[in-house]
Design an enzyme around this catalytic site. Structure first.
Site, PDB file in Angstrom:
ATOM      1  N   GLU A 130       0.853  -1.197   0.000  1.00  0.00           N
ATOM      2  CA  GLU A 130       0.000   0.000   0.000  1.00  0.00           C
ATOM      3  C   GLU A 130       0.887   1.246   0.000  1.00  0.00           C
ATOM      4  O   GLU A 130       1.827   1.300   0.791  1.00  0.00           O
ATOM      5  CB  GLU A 130      -0.906   0.038   1.234  1.00  0.00           C
ATOM      6  N   GLU A 273      -2.381  -3.982   6.937  1.00  0.00           N
ATOM      7  CA  GLU A 273      -3.483  -4.928   7.115  1.00  0.00           C
ATOM      8  C   GLU A 273      -3.596  -5.979   6.028  1.00  0.00           C
ATOM      9  O   GLU A 273      -4.694  -6.490   5.772  1.00  0.00           O
ATOM     10  CB  GLU A 273      -4.791  -4.129   7.184  1.00  0.00           C
ATOM     11  N   ASN A 274      -2.499  -6.386   5.360  1.00  0.00           N
ATOM     12  CA  ASN A 274      -2.565  -7.388   4.292  1.00  0.00           C
ATOM     13  C   ASN A 274      -3.475  -8.543   4.709  1.00  0.00           C
ATOM     14  O   ASN A 274      -3.398  -9.036   5.827  1.00  0.00           O
ATOM     15  CB  ASN A 274      -1.178  -7.943   4.012  1.00  0.00           C
ATOM     16  N   HIS A 306      -6.645  -2.090  15.175  1.00  0.00           N
ATOM     17  CA  HIS A 306      -6.878  -1.330  13.942  1.00  0.00           C
ATOM     18  C   HIS A 306      -6.642  -2.216  12.711  1.00  0.00           C
ATOM     19  O   HIS A 306      -7.499  -2.290  11.820  1.00  0.00           O
ATOM     20  CB  HIS A 306      -5.946  -0.113  13.924  1.00  0.00           C
ATOM     21  N   GLU A 307      -5.486  -2.873  12.681  1.00  0.00           N
ATOM     22  CA  GLU A 307      -5.179  -3.692  11.497  1.00  0.00           C
ATOM     23  C   GLU A 307      -6.167  -4.851  11.388  1.00  0.00           C
ATOM     24  O   GLU A 307      -6.606  -5.207  10.296  1.00  0.00           O
ATOM     25  CB  GLU A 307      -3.744  -4.213  11.536  1.00  0.00           C
ATOM     26  N   GLU A 329      -9.738   4.255   6.344  1.00  0.00           N
ATOM     27  CA  GLU A 329      -8.896   4.688   7.462  1.00  0.00           C
ATOM     28  C   GLU A 329      -9.677   5.452   8.531  1.00  0.00           C
ATOM     29  O   GLU A 329      -9.515   5.200   9.721  1.00  0.00           O
ATOM     30  CB  GLU A 329      -7.710   5.511   6.954  1.00  0.00           C
TER      31      GLU A 329
HETATM   32  N1  B3K Z   1      -3.006   0.973   5.700  1.00  0.00           N
HETATM   33  C1  B3K Z   1      -1.711   1.066   6.311  1.00  0.00           C
HETATM   34  C2  B3K Z   1      -0.972   2.305   5.925  1.00  0.00           C
HETATM   35  C3  B3K Z   1      -0.047   2.100   4.817  1.00  0.00           C
HETATM   36  C4  B3K Z   1       0.777   3.340   4.560  1.00  0.00           C
HETATM   37  C5  B3K Z   1       1.190   3.404   3.164  1.00  0.00           C
HETATM   38  N2  B3K Z   1       1.989   4.589   2.872  1.00  0.00           N
HETATM   39  C6  B3K Z   1      -1.768   0.990   7.781  1.00  0.00           C
HETATM   40  C7  B3K Z   1      -3.059   1.379   8.379  1.00  0.00           C
HETATM   41  O1  B3K Z   1      -3.515   2.493   8.290  1.00  0.00           O
HETATM   42  O2  B3K Z   1      -3.684   0.532   8.935  1.00  0.00           O
HETATM   43 ZN    ZN Z   2      -5.500   1.795   8.781  1.00  0.00          ZN
END
Ligand code: B3K
Ligand code: ZN
Length: 871
Positions: A130, A273-274, A306-307, A329
């Site tokens: 991401e 969060e993959n 959060h993740e 987000e």
């Molecule tokens: N979604 C990721 C953030 C990735 C940042 C990329 N530059 C973590 C998060 O917000 O959960």
């Molecule tokens: Zn996030």
């Protein structure tokens, strides 16, 4: 070939701007992709097999790349020559409506210092895709509305990379005769490329299990370097609590048989969060009482949750394009805030969240980088992972919960998840689902998505007979590209207190929708005390010059704990703003201090307040938040007046602070709220004693340091010692470094404490620390530990001769070729020049111009510097 540097943009080039309204659905979809990795640290071969289906007649297949080249390309198993490179993109002409495209690329993970794509971290291989990292691994329509089923085969030397992980469920593995081994992972859930991940390396797992409410058994594993597995308990507990909470609170269940988390030391963000394979910065996983403080414990709980929550808000329902980033987000931040509130003290959590918003987001909203939570354009999307998109985004959805009430809001989120499961959605989809599910009209409310800037609400209160008239007037300030604003919907929880009884007759939800509105209340024989924006129901600035006596009253009597905190803050803000702007006579200064002292004394003595809350209530408003009230500001004056008030409170209440320090020092270590509260207050007592009686503070801090059986006490004591001169300072710093030399996360603290300290020589210390053997520009945590702490140390950063600005500009230039993403994060502190007094402002601007003049800046830095200069 892959040099893994992000594409440089020559300074004369017109920047490429991506615009929200230019969105077009994809020309081709990729329902399935098979990836085959022959992994090695410096030369990894990637074979990607894309099953593509046409969506638009005549369009070629355009696949994004970044710093990679085609080694071979086949279409339907045959050599295919009808392709060309268009900049970084691979454009393949295809005749039919469905094809199989196979592409080989080769990448060099260990040369990838940008930490985007596939990279090496301390001998491990891991990915960060991401927002646009996948294109640094292989060619693909790297946009979040192209969802694919992934099958991933990993092969690597078994001794060097004994563990092979990817998204989804493990389906097979085996050994080869040549010392390599392989693993096959299949992810049944279609996902965008930004959620792809792999990890390979020598890792050990801490394991647990979770049974979902419908009976699915999920194997949980947190993978860390051998030796670190003793420090994963808190993260695992947090994960299990988050899984249960999301079932209960939002009706969301986990959907795979395994959930893996991997902790790595080199990471640009906090975590990622993959799908089924979250990758974390070690700082948000590893904790034990000796090495992690109470704030670290809270942060781990919040980030792990959060993740995990992204599995639904982000993964099952993803974003159509990156302008919708706040869809996942903002909502996920709200969800993690609600979770942490439910697992701790709701008012304390609310105060902390508001403090972050005011310290990080308000300055963004009032500066050159201001943007709506759903931006309209960007040059580099990495620059939009901001406090606005995240934290203000969460506040905007929180306002929907205020307007709808929790049950109806839940009906709205159910509708959102049901309607959009498996889709790439927009903020508009979310708002509509809440409107329909909750049965509320959010037509005007949508302006929160399109208008930047923190609204100000001016408050006028009049009393006549038994009637109170409250006039509220809103202004949304102009922001770059948005000179004129429309009125917002601003829900304000409000109460009117009777001075005599100390009570109110019920809370009102006032919803301001016009530029100016008047609300009347009867039955008030005497003028009441106004408590407004209780619980911080709207992310606005309230303009209300309240009487000190009223604020002291609210600080003591308000039944909304947030409002109590707010009254204390406002009392101090009003006083310090007047002091910094030379509006105080000696008598007024004395009266102002007396009122603040009275409020502090009451807070310290009140048995009805727990220590966790007491610890919050006695924190003075931060320097950045104070600076926000002043324009232009002399940061040196803010520091001096704030410290002078602290010294006065330290002296006037010295007996109370000593008693607090003695009492809290006797509380044994545990993670329960009372003990945590005691630790918070213990260091606060030292913070106040330090400027009033440095000798006593040094003795107490040295004793606290020596007796510490946990990092909260040890770090608190060291922080206080760091701001003062003396042998104890040097001794404690040396001891701390020796004690934790093998623990990078604690050594990060050692750097931060010195860089952020009140010591008058902090700037000189930072310059020396940059030369320390433990300092490196290649590890983002270490860079942030030293330089973010410094940039937040207002007096040092704003040194009158501009040396602090030079230091940060030099850092940006040195870091940019290594890691443009992290380098760009250091631009906003310099970008605030318009709000600073003219002499310093000129110095700040000159540093921005020096950066802008460099050729080959990353797109990340160029965008931030250009906007900061007003270009
Ligand atoms: N979604 C990721 C953030 C990735 C940042 C990329 N530059 C973590 C998060 O917000 O959960
Ligand atoms: Zn996030």
């Amino acid at each position: 070939m892959n040099d893994m540097s992000s594409a440089p943009v020559a300074s004369t080039d017109q920047p490429h701007v991506v615009r929200r309204l230019d969105y077009q659905s994809p020309d081709w979809l990729v329902p399935t992709i098979d990836l085959d990795f022959a992994l090695s640290i410096d030369s990894t071969r990637v074979r990607s097999t894309l099953h593509v289906t046409r969506q638009r007649a005549g369009a070629p297949l355009r696949l994004n790349g970044d710093g990679i080249a085609v080694a071979t390309l086949l279409v339907d198993g045959q050599a295919h020559n009808a392709w060309e490179m268009d900049g970084n993109d691979l454009v393949v002409s295809l005749s039919g409506d469905a094809h199989v495209v196979t592409i080989d690329t080769v990448v060099n993970p260990v040369a990838n210092t940008q930490l985007s794509g596939l990279y090496a971290s301390g001998g491990l291989l891991c990915t960060q895709c991401e927002a646009e990292g996948f294109r640094r691994i292989t060619f693909f329509p790297d946009r979040p509305d192209v969802l694919s089923r992934y099958g991933v085969r990993l092969q690597a030397d078994k001794a060097q990379f004994p563990v092979l992980l990817s998204n989804g469920d493990p389906v097979a593995q085996g050994d080869n005769a040549d010392g390599t081994h392989w693993a096959q992972w299949n992810d049944p859930w279609p996902k965008p490329s930004y959620l792809f991940a792999l990890v390979a390396g020598d890792l050990v797992a801490s394991r647990d299990r979770f049974t979902t409410r419908s009976g699915r058994q999920v194997d949980l594993a947190i993978w860390v370097r051998p030796g670190d597995e003793t420090r994963t308990d808190h993260a695992m507990r947090s994960l299990i609590a988050a899984m249960a909470w999301d079932e209960q609170t939002y009706g969301r269940e986990y959907d795979l048989d395994v959930f893996n988390i991997v902790a790595v030391s080199d990471f640009n963000a906090g975590a990622m969060e993959n799908k089924g394979l979250n990758i974390f910065n070690t700082r948000y996983i590893l904790a034990d009482p000796e090495t992690a403080n109470d704030g670290d414990y809270d942060a781990i709980e919040g980030v792990v949750a959060h993740e995990y929550f992204h599995n639904w808000s982000g993964n099952r329902v993803t974003c159509r394009d990156w302008f919708q980033l706040s869809l996942k987000e903002g909502f996920t931040v709200l969800r993690d805030q609600q979770f942490s509130a439910d697992h701790g003290s709701p008012p304390v959590k609310r105060i902390e969240d508001v403090r972050i918003l005011r310290a990080a987001q308000f300055p963004e909203d009032s500066g050159p980088l201001a943007h709506p939570i759903r931006p309209d354009s960007y040059q580099e999307i990495s620059n939009f992972y901001t406090a606005t998109v995240y934290n203000k985004g969460a506040e905007v959805i929180r306002m929907m919960t205020v307007l709808a009430g929790p049950e109806r809001f839940r009906r709205g989120t159910d509708r959102y998840f049901d309607q959009h499961d498996g889709e790439a959605a927009t903020c508009e989809d979310f708002v509509r689902a809440i409107e329909e599910g909750a049965g509320i009209d959010l037509t005007q409310f949508r302006r929160w998505y399109s208008q930047a800037g923190t609204p100000r609400v001016d408050v006028a209160l009049a009393h006549a007979g038994d009637t109170v008239t409250l006039t509220l007037t809103q202004t949304v300030p102009p922001t770059p590209g948005q000179p004129d604003k429309q009125p917002m919907v601003i829900p304000l929880r409000t109460a009117l207190f009777d001075r005599a009884t100390g009570r109110h007759d019920g809370e009102h939800l006032l919803v301001l929708t016009e530029e100016s509105q008047t609300f009347t209340f009867t039955g008030h024989a005497a003028p009441p005390v106004l408590s407004i924006n209780r619980g911080f129901s709207a992310p606005v600035a309230i303009d209300h010059r309240a009487d000190s006596a009223d604020l002291v009253f609210l600080a003591a009597h308000d039944d909304d704990p947030f409002a109590r905190y707010e009254a204390m803050q406002q009392l101090v803000v009003q006083h310090l703003v007047a002091a910094v702007t030379d509006q105080l006579s000696d008598a007024e200064r004395a009266a102002g201090r007396a009122a603040i002292g009275e409020a502090f004394a009451a807070v310290l003595a009140d048995p009805a307040i727990d220590d966790l809350m007491r610890g919050e209530l006695v924190i003075l408003p931060g320097e950045t938040y104070l600076a926000e009230q002043l324009s232009p500001v002399d940061p040196g004056r803010v520091r001096a007046e704030r410290e002078a008030l602290k010294a006065w409170l330290g002296g006037t209440l010295a007996a109370q602070w000593r008693a607090v320090h003695d009492r809290t020092s006797a509380v044994p270590y545990s993670l329960d709220p009372a003990a945590r509260g005691a630790r918070k207050l213990k260091t606060q007592a030292l913070v106040y004693l330090a400027p009033a009686d440095p000798v006593e503070a040094i003795n107490r801090a040295a004793a606290q340091y020596a007796a510490a059986d946990n990092m909260t006490d040890r770090q608190g004591a060291l922080m206080v010692l760091c701001g003062l001169d003396g042998a104890e300072r040097d001794h404690a710093l040396a001891d701390f470094h020796r004690r934790f030399a093998d623990n990078p996360l604690v050594i990060d603290k050692w750097f931060s404490l010195q860089a952020g300290s009140l010591h008058p020589d902090a700037l000189r210390h930072v310059k020396a620390l940059a030369q320390h053997a433990d300092f490196t520009l290649t590890n983002p945590n270490r860079v942030r530990a030293l330089y973010m702490a410094f940039a937040g140390n207002t007096a040092a950063f704003h040194a009158a001769d501009g040396e602090g600005y030079r230091l940060i500009a030099d850092l940006i230039l040195a870091l940019d070729p290594i890691n443009g993403n992290v380098a760009a994060r250091f631009v906003p502190p310099l970008g605030r020049w318009r709000k600073i007094e003219p002499t310093r402002a000129a110095l700040m601007r000159a540093e921005l111009e020096r950066i802008a003049a460099q050729p080959n800046l990353s797109r990340d830095v160029r965008e931030q510097v250009g906007k900061s200069l007003g270009a």
